[in-house]
Enzyme design. Structure first.
Site, PDB file in Angstrom:
ATOM      1  N   GLU A  82      28.346  26.240  52.921  1.00  8.66           N
ATOM      2  CA  GLU A  82      29.121  25.198  53.611  1.00  8.66           C
ATOM      3  C   GLU A  82      28.694  23.771  53.268  1.00  8.66           C
ATOM      4  OE1 GLU A  82      29.527  26.023  57.813  1.00  8.66           O
ATOM      5  OE2 GLU A  82      30.844  27.723  57.408  1.00  8.66           O
ATOM      6  N   GLU A 110      31.703  34.701  55.745  1.00  8.14           N
ATOM      7  CA  GLU A 110      31.521  34.588  57.207  1.00  8.14           C
ATOM      8  C   GLU A 110      32.873  34.640  57.885  1.00  8.14           C
ATOM      9  OE1 GLU A 110      29.219  31.302  58.811  1.00  8.14           O
ATOM     10  OE2 GLU A 110      27.772  31.477  57.181  1.00  8.14           O
TER      11      GLU A 110
HETATM   12  C1  BGP Z   1      29.040  28.434  60.107  1.00  3.78           C
HETATM   13  C2  BGP Z   1      27.608  28.435  59.613  1.00  3.78           C
HETATM   14  C3  BGP Z   1      26.734  29.492  60.227  1.00  3.78           C
HETATM   15  C4  BGP Z   1      27.050  29.821  61.662  1.00  3.78           C
HETATM   16  C5  BGP Z   1      28.536  29.865  61.973  1.00  3.78           C
HETATM   17  C6  BGP Z   1      28.854  29.938  63.446  1.00  3.78           C
HETATM   18  O1  BGP Z   1      29.594  27.147  60.028  1.00  3.78           O
HETATM   19  O2  BGP Z   1      27.584  28.670  58.218  1.00  3.78           O
HETATM   20  O3  BGP Z   1      25.403  29.116  59.999  1.00  3.78           O
HETATM   21  O4  BGP Z   1      26.279  29.142  62.534  1.00  3.78           O
HETATM   22  O5  BGP Z   1      29.219  28.760  61.456  1.00  3.78           O
HETATM   23  O6  BGP Z   1      28.768  28.667  64.028  1.00  3.78           O
HETATM   24  P1  BGP Z   1      27.976  28.336  65.336  1.00  3.78           P
HETATM   25  O7  BGP Z   1      26.611  28.870  65.154  1.00  3.78           O
HETATM   26  O8  BGP Z   1      28.011  26.864  65.456  1.00  3.78           O
HETATM   27  O9  BGP Z   1      28.710  29.003  66.429  1.00  3.78           O
END
Ligand code: BGP
Length: 467
Positions: free
Chosen positions: A165, A367
């Site tokens: 990201e 993801e």
């Molecule tokens: C993405 C990231 C992850 C993870 C996920 C969920 O943007 O790559 O590291 O954290 O989001 O987001 P959050 O943890 O803010 O709920």
């Protein structure tokens, strides 16, 4: 388009799940690990820091056994840069190498393909203190670090992802900058430096890792215009290019997206491009594209009257708008999670189709998942039917995308196990495996299989044929 029959998931489809080092490992200062910028995170509103996380560092064998029980074909995780190189460069911490060696060996023993993200938000603090990504020496450090990983693990790790990201790090810089938040001009220079760094790592991977495959892992999403008003379409194109295509155009075509370049010129934010940078960027060819997908975004035409940017708390999925570029808009066709993220499974199909149509490279969903407040019942159950429903709908759309002709090679739901959410700690859980701890009460961190664990186990067993 309605199909009489949907395509089957390929036999070698990578049914996987994701985590990242700083969110799951803990052991933040053990066995010679150096600090990363995430270790400076100070708890606010009672939310935990990343020091212990889910203690995967000490419990990885138990966790891999659960992965095997789940039937995972692959596991996507990241390596902590400062565990391998405490200062970000220079001396190697052999204890850190040993940990990942053991983890990888354990995975291979269980026939689980390791998919490694080289860098997931946790820049070594030592490098940050020397200017971080503003400093071109960080490019060299990243290349040095990547080379170590390819040399030490490349005999067993064939799937690599360069930077997680990058677009989120540029568009939502607060969480990545414990000191002063950089200006936009600085951020686009950092962005360029990261482009050069990933390109160099991509080339190196192909030189060092036999049959190695490598790609980027940005957060990509289709952007919708609020209405069919052409001005809304212009705004959605603006944001889709700035948020998404910039990152993939560089990786695949080796050039800056022209619309984004015009935007950078207009704002006075063009980065300094040194001699040779674009040649390196052009030479680096990814083998596949990692895509983090959570939610689509909907935008309306900018008014350019000082009100385009909404003063509210944004995160990586909640837009603020940008003066003269686009305004954030509501999408009344979609539901929201309890944390305000839009739920749009069809939007994932739209996103996959757009990406494939544009780049014609295999896609790995790196993801996607639902963050929710799970409850552990007294008899040790977690009835997360809402997560099953979310994933079922998204997996179905993945199958439709596959039927549409998208070369989808795998799916790594976020996350394999509960871990620290970037903004909401353990109040927002994503895993198939529940970790019994609270924000500030570590308890015994016992692992429990959620209902979604059993559901995913079936999905994998039947290779998604009922999705
Ligand atoms: C993405 C990231 C992850 C993870 C996920 C969920 O943007 O790559 O590291 O954290 O989001 O987001 P959050 O943890 O803010 O709920």
């Amino acid at each position: 388009m309605f199909y009489k029959q949907l395509k089957e998931f390929p036999q070698d489809f990578l049914w996987s799940a994701s985590t990242s080092a700083y969110q799951v490992e803990g052991a933040y200062n053990e066995d010679g690990k150096g600090l990363s910028i995430q270790d400076l995170h100070h708890p606010t509103n009672g939310i935990t820091d990343f020091k212990v996380a889910s203690d995967h560092y000490h419990r990885f064998k138990e966790d891999v056994a659960l992965m095997a029980k789940l039937g995972l074909k692959a596991y996507r995780f990241s390596i902590s840069w400062s565990r391998v190189l405490p200062e970000g460069k220079g001396e190697i911490n052999e204890k850190g190498i040993e940990f990942y060696d053991q983890l990888i060996n354990e995975l291979i023993k269980c026939h689980i393909e390791p998919i490694v993200t080289i860098y997931h938000f946790d820049l070594p603090l030592a490098l940050y203190n020397q200017g971080g990504w503003n400093n071109r020496e960080t490019i060299d450090a990243f290349v040095e670090y990547s080379k170590i990983l390819f040399e030490r693990f490349g005999d067993r790790v064939k799937y690599w992802l360069t930077i997680n990201e990058q677009n989120v790090m540029i568009n939502h810089p607060n969480a990545m900058n414990p000191g002063k938040v950089p200006t936009k001009k600085e951020l686009y220079q950092q962005c360029h430096n990261m482009f050069v760094a990933s390109a160099k790592a991509t080339i190196l991977c192909h030189e060092i890792v036999e049959n190695g495959k490598i790609g980027p892992a940005p957060n990509i999403t289709a952007i919708y215009p609020e209405k069919c008003n052409p001005s809304d379409v212009i705004a959605s194109d603006n944001w889709e290019s700035i948020r998404c295509w910039l990152y993939l155009d560089i990786a695949v075509y080796g050039r800056y997206n022209s619309l984004v370049w015009a935007y950078l010129e207009e704002k006075g934010w063009t980065p300094t491009i040194e001699e040779g940078d674009m040649e390196v960027i052009e030479k680096a060819k990814p083998d596949y594209l990692g895509v983090n997908y959570y939610a689509t975004a909907t935008v309306a035409a900018a008014k350019n009257d000082g009100t385009d940017c909404q003063p509210r708390n944004g995160d990586q999925q909640i837009m603020l708008g940008e003066e003269g570029v686009y305004r954030a808009a509501q999408n009344n066709y979609l539901e929201q999670t309890e944390f305000g993220w839009m739920v749009d499974s069809i939007g994932m199909r739209v996103t996959l189709r757009r990406i494939y149509d544009r780049y014609h490279l295999p896609i790995l969903i790196t993801e996607n998942g639902l963050g929710a407040k799970d409850v552990l019942t007294e008899d040790g159950q977690i009835h997360d039917d809402y997560r099953i429903d979310y994933l079922k709908r998204h997996f179905h759309q993945a199958r439709l995308a596959l039927t549409d002709g998208v070369d989808l090679i795998g799916y790594c739901p976020w996350s394999f196990i509960d871990l620290v959410s970037t903004h909401q700690g353990y109040q927002k859980r994503y895993g198939f495996v529940y970790v019994d701890r609270e924000e500030n009460d570590l308890k015994e961190m016992k692992r429990y299989e959620k209902d979604s664990f059993k559901w995913y186990q079936e999905v994998i067993k039947e290779n998604g044929k009922n999705l």
